[in-house]
Design an enzyme around this catalytic site. Structure first.
Site, mmCIF file in Angstrom:
data_model
loop_
_atom_site.group_PDB
_atom_site.id
_atom_site.type_symbol
_atom_site.label_atom_id
_atom_site.label_comp_id
_atom_site.label_asym_id
_atom_site.label_seq_id
_atom_site.Cartn_x
_atom_site.Cartn_y
_atom_site.Cartn_z
ATOM 1 N N LYS A 236 -25.886 32.316 30.318
ATOM 2 C CA LYS A 236 -26.335 32.864 31.306
ATOM 3 C C LYS A 236 -27.361 34.146 30.825
ATOM 4 O O LYS A 236 -26.727 35.279 30.204
ATOM 5 C CB LYS A 236 -25.536 33.318 32.154
ATOM 6 C CG LYS A 236 -26.026 34.255 33.601
ATOM 7 C CD LYS A 236 -24.899 34.555 34.474
ATOM 8 C CE LYS A 236 -25.343 34.847 35.720
ATOM 9 N NZ LYS A 236 -24.097 35.249 36.625
ATOM 10 N N GLU B 73 -17.445 30.280 33.777
ATOM 11 C CA GLU B 73 -16.227 29.463 33.320
ATOM 12 C C GLU B 73 -16.004 28.131 33.982
ATOM 13 O O GLU B 73 -15.896 27.441 33.692
ATOM 14 C CB GLU B 73 -15.140 30.351 33.201
ATOM 15 C CG GLU B 73 -15.100 31.578 32.351
ATOM 16 C CD GLU B 73 -15.679 32.719 32.989
ATOM 17 O OE1 GLU B 73 -16.953 32.617 33.770
ATOM 18 O OE2 GLU B 73 -15.471 33.844 32.603
#
Length: 119
Positions: free
Chosen positions: A99, A73
Site C-alpha cells: 500500500k 493483512e
C-alpha cells in the site's frame, strides 16, 4: 516442487480504515510466490496440470478490487486461500500486498504485509 512468482500486480481499490481511503481509493500492488507440486505438468508440458498465470492473476484481481477491507493483512490471506483452493497443486502461497499511500504521519515508500498459507 517449484515456485511461480508474480511480481507487482497492480490494482486500483478502496481498502483502509479511513473514510478518505474508501472515497478516493489508491493503487495496491501484490506479489505472489506459489510453491507448486509439479505432478506430471513439467515432464509432460501440460498447462492443464499446472497453475495458469492468467487465471491466478484474475483470482487476485477479483479479491483486491472487490469488497473493501480495513486490513491489507486480510486481503493477503484471502488471496492466499483463494489461490490454494482454486489450484490444489499449490502447496504454499506467500502473498505480499503493498500500500504505497498508507496514512502515516511521515514519508515512506509503502507499507507491505506478507501472509503465508497454509501456515
Amino acid at each position: 516442487m517449484y515456485v511461480i512468482r508474480m511480481k507487482n500486480c497492480a490494482f486500483f481499490a478502496r481498502h483502509g480504515v479511513l473514510d478518505e481511503e474508501e472515497r478516493l481509493g489508491q493503487r495496491f500492488y501484490v506479489d505472489a510466490a506459489l510453491t507448486v507440486d509439479p505432478g506430471r505438468a513439467l515432464a509432460e508440458d501440460s498447462i492443464e496440470d499446472t497453475v495458469h498465470y492468467g487465471t491466478a492473476f484474475t483470482v487476485i484481481e477479483k479479491i483486491i478490487t472487490g469488497q473493501r477491507r480495513f486490513l491489507i493483512e486480510s486481503l493477503a490471506l484471502e488471496v492466499a486461500r483463494a489461490l490454494t483452493a482454486r489450484f490444489p497443486q499449490i502447496k504454499k502461497a506467500e502473498i505480499t500486498v503493498r500500500k504505497p499511500n498508507a496514512p502515516v504521519p511521515g514519508v515512506l515508500d509503502y507499507v507491505e504485509v506478507t501472509v503465508v498459507w497454509p501456515e
